[in-house]
Design a protein around this motif. Sequence first.
Motif, mmCIF file in Angstrom:
data_model
loop_
_atom_site.group_PDB
_atom_site.id
_atom_site.type_symbol
_atom_site.label_atom_id
_atom_site.label_comp_id
_atom_site.label_asym_id
_atom_site.label_seq_id
_atom_site.Cartn_x
_atom_site.Cartn_y
_atom_site.Cartn_z
ATOM 1 N N ARG A 157 -2.892 -3.804 5.140
ATOM 2 C CA ARG A 157 -3.973 -3.536 6.009
ATOM 3 C C ARG A 157 -4.985 -2.579 5.313
ATOM 4 N NH1 ARG A 157 -0.531 -2.195 11.184
ATOM 5 N NH2 ARG A 157 0.362 -1.130 9.357
ATOM 6 N N ASN B 195 7.469 -7.986 2.359
ATOM 7 C CA ASN B 195 8.015 -6.825 2.419
ATOM 8 C C ASN B 195 7.557 -6.078 3.618
ATOM 9 O OD1 ASN B 195 9.184 -4.136 1.287
ATOM 10 N ND2 ASN B 195 6.833 -3.830 1.064
ATOM 11 N N GLY C 216 19.470 0.005 2.770
ATOM 12 C CA GLY C 216 20.033 1.065 3.655
ATOM 13 C C GLY C 216 18.787 1.951 4.274
ATOM 14 N N ILE D 69 8.154 0.896 -0.677
ATOM 15 C CA ILE D 69 9.043 -0.029 -1.256
ATOM 16 C C ILE D 69 7.956 -0.879 -2.052
ATOM 17 C CG2 ILE D 69 10.553 -1.796 -1.397
ATOM 18 C CD1 ILE D 69 11.942 -0.379 0.971
ATOM 19 N N VAL E 161 15.891 4.078 3.075
ATOM 20 C CA VAL E 161 14.913 4.473 1.753
ATOM 21 C C VAL E 161 13.967 5.545 2.142
ATOM 22 C CG1 VAL E 161 13.533 3.386 0.189
ATOM 23 C CG2 VAL E 161 15.389 2.080 1.308
ATOM 24 N N ASN F 44 6.279 6.166 10.329
ATOM 25 C CA ASN F 44 5.607 5.076 10.834
ATOM 26 C C ASN F 44 6.070 4.202 11.880
ATOM 27 O OD1 ASN F 44 3.582 5.558 8.922
ATOM 28 N ND2 ASN F 44 4.263 4.091 7.426
ATOM 29 N N TYR G 165 14.087 -3.249 16.110
ATOM 30 C CA TYR G 165 13.989 -3.612 14.764
ATOM 31 C C TYR G 165 15.007 -4.302 14.265
ATOM 32 C CZ TYR G 165 13.930 -2.019 9.812
ATOM 33 O OH TYR G 165 13.983 -2.179 8.490
ATOM 34 N N THR H 214 10.969 6.612 2.329
ATOM 35 C CA THR H 214 9.639 6.228 2.435
ATOM 36 C C THR H 214 8.935 6.812 3.664
ATOM 37 O OG1 THR H 214 9.775 4.360 3.687
ATOM 38 C CG2 THR H 214 9.962 4.067 1.147
ATOM 39 N N SER I 207 1.044 -1.318 0.001
ATOM 40 C CA SER I 207 -0.100 0.020 -0.011
ATOM 41 C C SER I 207 0.869 1.339 -0.051
ATOM 42 C CB SER I 207 -0.940 -0.032 1.189
ATOM 43 O OG SER I 207 0.049 0.278 2.268
ATOM 44 N N VAL J 18 -0.075 -9.008 8.249
ATOM 45 C CA VAL J 18 0.980 -10.082 7.788
ATOM 46 C C VAL J 18 1.302 -10.690 9.377
ATOM 47 C CG1 VAL J 18 1.784 -9.404 5.708
ATOM 48 C CG2 VAL J 18 2.713 -8.273 7.784
HETATM 49 N N1 LIG Z 1 12.653 2.851 4.471
HETATM 50 C C1 LIG Z 1 13.794 2.424 5.007
HETATM 51 O O1 LIG Z 1 14.565 3.209 5.184
HETATM 52 C C2 LIG Z 1 13.909 0.842 5.227
HETATM 53 C C3 LIG Z 1 15.304 0.246 4.968
HETATM 54 C C4 LIG Z 1 15.372 -0.845 5.141
HETATM 55 C C5 LIG Z 1 14.560 -1.771 4.993
HETATM 56 N N2 LIG Z 1 13.376 -1.299 5.118
HETATM 57 C C6 LIG Z 1 12.178 -2.387 4.790
HETATM 58 O O2 LIG Z 1 11.283 -2.117 3.992
HETATM 59 C C7 LIG Z 1 10.009 -2.746 3.915
HETATM 60 C C8 LIG Z 1 9.018 -1.781 3.543
HETATM 61 O O3 LIG Z 1 9.094 -0.507 4.317
HETATM 62 P P1 LIG Z 1 8.864 0.998 3.443
HETATM 63 O O4 LIG Z 1 10.211 1.663 3.756
HETATM 64 O O5 LIG Z 1 8.345 0.717 2.271
HETATM 65 O O6 LIG Z 1 8.080 1.588 4.629
HETATM 66 P P2 LIG Z 1 6.495 2.077 4.720
HETATM 67 O O7 LIG Z 1 6.299 3.328 3.635
HETATM 68 O O8 LIG Z 1 6.221 2.388 6.086
HETATM 69 O O9 LIG Z 1 5.464 0.900 4.109
HETATM 70 C C9 LIG Z 1 5.106 -0.188 5.062
HETATM 71 C C10 LIG Z 1 4.255 -1.319 4.445
HETATM 72 O O10 LIG Z 1 4.147 -2.196 5.225
HETATM 73 C C11 LIG Z 1 2.630 -2.271 5.577
HETATM 74 N N3 LIG Z 1 2.436 -2.964 6.785
HETATM 75 C C12 LIG Z 1 2.940 -2.556 8.097
HETATM 76 N N4 LIG Z 1 2.667 -3.321 8.996
HETATM 77 C C13 LIG Z 1 1.772 -4.295 8.426
HETATM 78 C C14 LIG Z 1 0.841 -5.441 8.717
HETATM 79 N N5 LIG Z 1 0.977 -5.668 10.276
HETATM 80 N N6 LIG Z 1 0.394 -6.113 7.860
HETATM 81 C C15 LIG Z 1 0.273 -5.836 6.527
HETATM 82 N N7 LIG Z 1 1.139 -4.736 6.187
HETATM 83 C C16 LIG Z 1 1.711 -4.133 6.809
HETATM 84 C C17 LIG Z 1 2.205 -0.975 5.286
HETATM 85 O O11 LIG Z 1 0.834 -0.847 5.220
HETATM 86 P P3 LIG Z 1 -0.570 -0.671 5.815
HETATM 87 O O12 LIG Z 1 -0.245 0.294 6.786
HETATM 88 O O13 LIG Z 1 -1.672 -0.476 4.889
HETATM 89 O O14 LIG Z 1 -0.736 -2.439 6.477
HETATM 90 C C18 LIG Z 1 2.724 -0.127 4.143
HETATM 91 O O15 LIG Z 1 2.367 -1.045 2.913
HETATM 92 C C19 LIG Z 1 10.038 -3.029 5.589
HETATM 93 O O16 LIG Z 1 10.028 -4.375 5.776
HETATM 94 C C20 LIG Z 1 11.137 -2.097 6.113
HETATM 95 O O17 LIG Z 1 11.511 -2.727 7.488
HETATM 96 C C21 LIG Z 1 12.793 -0.035 4.987
#
Ligand SMILES: NC(=O)c1ccc[n+]([C@@H]2O[C@H](COP(=O)([O-])OP(=O)(O)OC[C@H]3O[C@@H](n4cnc5c(N)ncnc54)[C@H](OP(=O)(O)O)[C@@H]3O)[C@@H](O)[C@H]2O)c1
Length: 259
Positions: free
Chosen positions: A35, A84, A183, A15, A185, A192, A150, A187, A12, A58
Amino acid sequence: MKDKVIVITGASAGIGEQLAEVCYARGARVVLAARNAETLGALAKRLGDRAFAVPTDVSKREDNEQLRARAIEKFGQVDVWVANAGRGISRPVSQLTEADVDDMMTTNFKSVLFAIQAVLPHFKERSRGHLIAVSSMLGRIPFAPIRSAYSASKAAVNSLMTSLRVELRPQFSGIHASVVLPGVVATEFGNNALHGGPDSRSFPGAQPASEVATVIADLIEKPRAEVYTRPQLREMAANYYSAEDVSEIEAGFGGPPPR
Ligand SMILES: NC(=O)c1ccc[n+]([C@@H]2O[C@H](COP(=O)([O-])OP(=O)(O)OC[C@H]3O[C@@H](n4cnc5c(N)ncnc54)[C@H](OP(=O)(O)O)[C@@H]3O)[C@@H](O)[C@H]2O)c1
């Protein structure tokens, strides 16, 4: 990638949303999970008839089971599952509560286990499939103290995926298990995070989500065990793990995140 059925959790936003766009553009059929039903539905509509939204939490095993069932019902198979969805935390180790740790482990670690256990029987029946866990560089080197639990949850994901690969190799060499290590990203991840915290977009050099999505899409086309989303991250890991005394490297942590 053309016609592959790809389940993407956390689709949603961030990434996952970008990955859905890239995979769709490359001809895949995408199953979008998160969600927020409204955002997911809007994305599916925007993409077109090869996209299908399944509202999913999830952190619940039954939701992962339902996600697999609905994906197969809709498209007849699942070829790739990208676990993801995830969430950060902003609280140092000294202040962590049990509830904090439960949240991190449930959202980031158990969700990957539930995904594996939901789709693996289907992959085994077909003797092929690809499971991808979006982990974090912080799971390899926990250089940001506020990410504490985390980072630990992502280290656990890395370990789980390695164990899975080794388990599958003798009998199921056609089933791939990969880890993606980004690293910082750009977003909503920081906003959150549990207990709030700095906006990931405010860090200089934060990687665009579209670049990370391209790395993951390329991984789907050419499976590998692990991918760093930037070459500098691989170098950083190599330096850290080959150091005689890691405390010298850790003395530089806590500053701006690696690009
Ligand atoms: N951004 C960074 O700096 C970074 C760096 C390294 C790794 N990552 C990893 O990349 C992945 C994606 O993160 P992002 O940066 O895209 O963050 P984001 O913009 O906050 O997006 C998180 C996504 O996960 C979903 N989500 C969270 N909890 C959930 C649940 N219980 N059930 C279903 N969906 C859930 C959210 O959707 P809903 O709220 O609609 O459920 C949203 O679509 C994560 O695993 C994060 O740990 C991010």
